[in-house]
Enzyme design. Structure first.
Site, PDB file in Angstrom:
ATOM      1  N   GLY A 509      -9.720  66.781  23.117  1.00 27.56           N
ATOM      2  CA  GLY A 509      -9.937  67.253  21.756  1.00 27.56           C
ATOM      3  C   GLY A 509     -11.326  66.890  21.288  1.00 27.56           C
ATOM      4  O   GLY A 509     -12.114  66.282  22.023  1.00 27.56           O
ATOM      5  N   GLY A 511     -13.527  65.174  18.029  1.00 25.53           N
ATOM      6  CA  GLY A 511     -13.534  64.425  16.797  1.00 25.53           C
ATOM      7  C   GLY A 511     -14.791  64.710  16.013  1.00 25.53           C
ATOM      8  O   GLY A 511     -15.628  65.546  16.401  1.00 25.53           O
ATOM      9  N   VAL A 516     -13.471  64.126  23.178  1.00 22.75           N
ATOM     10  CA  VAL A 516     -12.653  63.092  23.818  1.00 22.75           C
ATOM     11  C   VAL A 516     -12.138  63.646  25.143  1.00 22.75           C
ATOM     12  O   VAL A 516     -11.648  64.773  25.207  1.00 22.75           O
ATOM     13  CB  VAL A 516     -11.466  62.676  22.921  1.00 22.75           C
ATOM     14  CG1 VAL A 516     -10.665  61.565  23.577  1.00 22.75           C
ATOM     15  CG2 VAL A 516     -11.969  62.233  21.555  1.00 22.75           C
ATOM     16  N   ASP A 626     -11.058  59.779   6.904  1.00 23.17           N
ATOM     17  CA  ASP A 626     -10.694  61.041   7.558  1.00 23.17           C
ATOM     18  C   ASP A 626      -9.247  61.010   8.043  1.00 23.17           C
ATOM     19  O   ASP A 626      -8.963  61.321   9.202  1.00 23.17           O
ATOM     20  CB  ASP A 626     -11.646  61.325   8.719  1.00 23.17           C
ATOM     21  CG  ASP A 626     -11.652  62.815   9.123  1.00 23.17           C
ATOM     22  OD1 ASP A 626     -11.174  63.638   8.331  1.00 23.17           O
ATOM     23  OD2 ASP A 626     -12.144  63.128  10.214  1.00 23.17           O
TER      24      ASP A 626
END
Length: 783
Positions: A509, A511, A516, A626
């Site tokens: 994914g 960020g 990552v 976040d």
């Protein structure tokens, strides 16, 4: 032939009449009473084997059901199998139980009337059955309440424990209050034992049947032959697992009972015997929580005992199960380092700790010992097979295992003892003189001292300057190797991480500060997530190190753990523990199966506890900035953990608000970001409120694919449903109980209030979610 048929009918009639008479002779009619001290003190079953009435406890009485012992065996006794209002204090000898004229089953005591059974309609009569079941019947002779539906610590032959029902042990053989252990017949088909004092988590289980991941409605059944079975009701009571053998030769003569005992073991007994026919496990120390905090369990002569770990004493003298506390004053953490002048290490052999350590790494035994001594967060370190696991107090789930070749290092505090009755030594007494030589010596000594001091300062200054230049050059070369020692994090080379990720091939994914990737370390034995950062270099080395220190010092079960990092050249990589079940966003928005209500509640509490740790339990408060489902990951046990600290903002220990540029993700950002106002910890509370609504409803906050325009924005629609009393719409009428649903939605609506002052703290959020705090009606969030 006709006469034979008539004879059969007459025989059937008289047999039925006799059975009816036998049953009605033990019917408990309205206005019936029993008394604690004077007879009658109980209502008995037709055979006399079971009784419902008053149980002596201490100087008073409780209400319960017991097996009546008619043997002459001196070791036998009446065995209690059910208790009413078990956590209420005992009542005096003047108490009575009455099935009232209005059809209510109540107990009258000095402190007023106590209801024993909550029933939907007035009872017409009651009966203590030979099965051990106490039943209240309505006007239509239907059972409107049964003790079998509300088991305490025992089920009897013929009784079922349905899915989502629980047995709780009693405190001791003489104290029937709720004890330290629970046995859950889970809705997933798994029968699991946990400590009772905590919300059940997979990592806290100490025994299970391993029958999870099934489809259907489940139950635990103890049949009349003493067979313990796990079954599925939807498939004609299909047996999915039998825990023990049957004892059919005693069928009809023996009363079987399965009990969760005070020591946490689940055992099968017969009649009033104290000898068990079967038990779930043999080693009593297997029960997590058998011994309290900071103590460990060991078996001596087949009897379990609890002992305090070094550096602690019993909390309550003589109560070995209540746990232990420090018998020294721990020094405050300053910069993560321990002042070794105030502590030393002692060791113990063959202990194991089944709680999750906050730090785990490969190292030598001596390095493990030193690492714990130097780390102010470490209270104990377990070393076994080259692995060092560091723990903080309170220590949980400790036991002695003679098969284990482990060493546990315990940090013990000490104090400097000062002599308060010191006298001045004769050698230190000043001698006053008035000779002329002395007066001449004074200016000479002064000039000499000043000259020497200047020369020494100049030399020291040059030395410090050269040392700092060398140190600065070394820092540029090694960047943060000193940081690794401070945080006990592993420093990886770029080559190692590139090989571990196969050239950054499998992306998990993205960020806010980079992508990552999935990686394998230790020759494929350890899965990790490697985050490749792209923007930190621009923000400077100093800020990068301060961020690393903040993240590296966070140790909590609901935060993704940072294992190591790389700062080679311009490369910045972070190595995190691998979370095998992906993100909460995947589970809520892209999964074929929506998690059930209990799973959603557990995840919501996990996330809240993680944010609470960042806000109130770190050395300095951290605003995550976040919070969103994409940054909440799930481990192999489906425990929720917060990740992605790339936007986190550190506060000073005494700071509550700060100014910073807008951070976060659209849809989860608090209103004060848009107004250029100082932000506080309450921005995370707002984001959590939006996430909580998404967890409740299993949908995104903004969804354009809904049937009605008013449902597009979840937060506004949720308040409309709350105000209209139509909360069932939010969960698609999936059968969620109204009170838990209302509590969750109320908490979410308080969290997303436009005014930060109205939002609760995360501590308040956790207390409200767990039901410890009453919740007032929230106003409209946008008002």
């Amino acid at each position: 032939m006709a006469s034979a048929f008539v004879a059969f009918l007459l025989l059937f009639y008289f047999t039925s009449a006799a059975a009816t008479f036998s049953d009605t002779s033990h019917v408990i009619n309205l206005n019936s009473q029993i008394h604690a001290k004077i007879g009658p003190t109980a209502w008995y079953s037709p055979s006399g084997r079971f009784a419902f009435g008053f149980l002596p406890q201490g100087n008073g009485f409780l209400v319960g059901i017991w097996i009546v012992d008619y043997t002459n065996n001196a070791d036998s006794q009446n065995i209690t199998v059910w208790t009413a209002n078990r956590d209420h204090p005992p009542v005096p000898s003047s108490a009575t139980i009455e099935l009232t004229r209005e059809g209510r089953l109540v107990m009258n005591a000095d402190n007023g009337e106590i209801r024993i059974a909550d029933i939907p309609e007035a009872a017409a009569c009651a009966s203590m059955e030979d099965s051990g079941n106490f039943v209240l019947y309505g006007e239509s002779s239907n059972a409107i309440w049964e003790s079998f539906d509300f088991p305490t610590d025992t089920i009897l032959g013929g009784q079922k424990l349905p899915g989502s029902h629980t047995l709780f042990s009693k405190v001791s053989s003489s104290n029937f209050s709720t004890g330290r252990f629970r046995l859950d017949m889970q809705s997933d088909g798994n029968l699991v034992a946990y400590p009772a004092q905590i919300a059940p988590e997979p990592t806290d289980a100490y025994w299970a049947t391993g029958t999870d991941d099934k489809q259907g409605q489940y139950y635990l059944h103890l049949d009349d032959a003493g067979g313990l079975k796990l079954g599925e009701e939807e498939f004609n009571s299909k047996v999915i697992k039998q825990l023990n053998g049957n004892y059919s030769e005693n069928m009809g003569k023996t009363i079987y009972r399965a009990t969760l005992d005070p020591d946490g073991n689940f055992r099968l007994y017969y009649n009033t015997s104290t000898d068990h026919l079967w038990q779930a496990f043999n080693n009593t120390c297997q029960a997590k929580g058998f011994c309290g905090f900071n103590s460990y369990c060991t078996v001596t002569d087949h009897q379990p005992s609890c002992y305090c770990v070094p550096g602690t004493d019993l909390i309550n003298s003589g109560e070995t199960y209540d746990g232990c506390r420090r018998n020294f004053t721990k020094q405050k953490c300053r910069g993560g380092k321990t002042d070794t002048t105030f502590s030393y290490i002692t060791t113990a052999q063959k202990l194991k700790w089944e709680d999750i350590p906050y730090f785990s790494a490969l190292m030598s035994e001596e390095d493990c010992k030193k690492s714990c001594l130097d780390d102010c967060y470490c209270d104990a370190a377990e070393y076994d097979s080259n692995i060092c696991n560091k723990h903080q107090f309170p220590l949980r789930y400790g036991s002695r295992d003679i098969q284990k070749n482990s060493t546990t290092f315990f940090k013990i505090g000490t104090r400097r003892i000062e002599n308060r009755n010191r006298t001045i030594s004769p050698e230190l007494v000043a001698v006053v003189t008035t000779s002329k030589k002395t007066w001449l010596l004074i200016p000479l000594l002064t000039v000499s001292l000043v000259t020497y001091s200047c020369a020494a300062l100049a030399t020291f200054g040059v030395f410090v300057f050269k040392t700092r230049v060398i140190k600065y050059k070394w820092l540029l070369a090694s960047r943060t190797s000193g940081l690794a020692k401070e945080l006990t994090l592993r420093l990886y080379s770029y080559k190692e991480l590139k090989e571990a990720t196969k050239g950054f091939k499998e992306e998990l994914g993205k960020g806010s500060f980079g992508a990552v990737y999935k990686g394998n370390l230790n020759n494929g034995e350890k899965l990790v997530a490697v985050k490749r950062l792209q923007k930190l270099v621009e923000e400077g080395e100093r800020e990068f190190q301060s961020e690393m220190r903040a993240i590296g010092k966070t140790h909590h079960r609901n935060l993704v753990r940072l294992l190591g990092y790389c700062t080679e050249g311009s490369n910045r990589l972070l190595v995190y523990e691998y979370m095998s079940n992906g993100s909460l966003a995947d589970l809520l928005f892209r999964s074929e199966r929506c998690p059930n209500w209990q799973e959603r509640v557990r995840i919501a509490i996990d996330v809240a506890k993680g944010i609470l740790y960042l806000h109130e339990e770190c050395e300095a408060p951290i605003i995550h900035c976040d919070i969103k489902p994409q940054n909440i990951l799930l481990d192999e046990f489906w425990m929720a953990k917060i990740s992605d600290f790339g936007l986190a903002k550190l506060l000073m220990p005494d700071q509550t608000r700060t100014m910073t540029d807008t951070r976060g993700t659209r849809g989860y950002v608090a209103p004060e970001w848009q107004k250029n106002m100082p932000i506080s910890l309450k921005v995370d509370v707002y984001s959590y409120g939006i996430v909580l609504l998404e967890i409740i409803c299993c949908r995104r906050n903004i969804d354009l694919n809904v049937s009605r325009p008013e449902e597009i924005q979840l937060s506004g629609w949720a308040y409309s449903c709350f105000a209209a009393g139509e909360l069932g719409k939010l969960v698609r009428n999936e059968g969620v109980d109204e009170k838990p649903l209302e509590r969750m939605v109320s908490v979410a609506l308080w969290c997303i209030q436009s005014d930060p002052i109205l939002r609760p703290s995360m501590k308040g959020v956790v207390l409200m979610l767990e039901g410890f705090t009453n919740i007032s009606t929230p106003p409209c969030p946008t008002a």
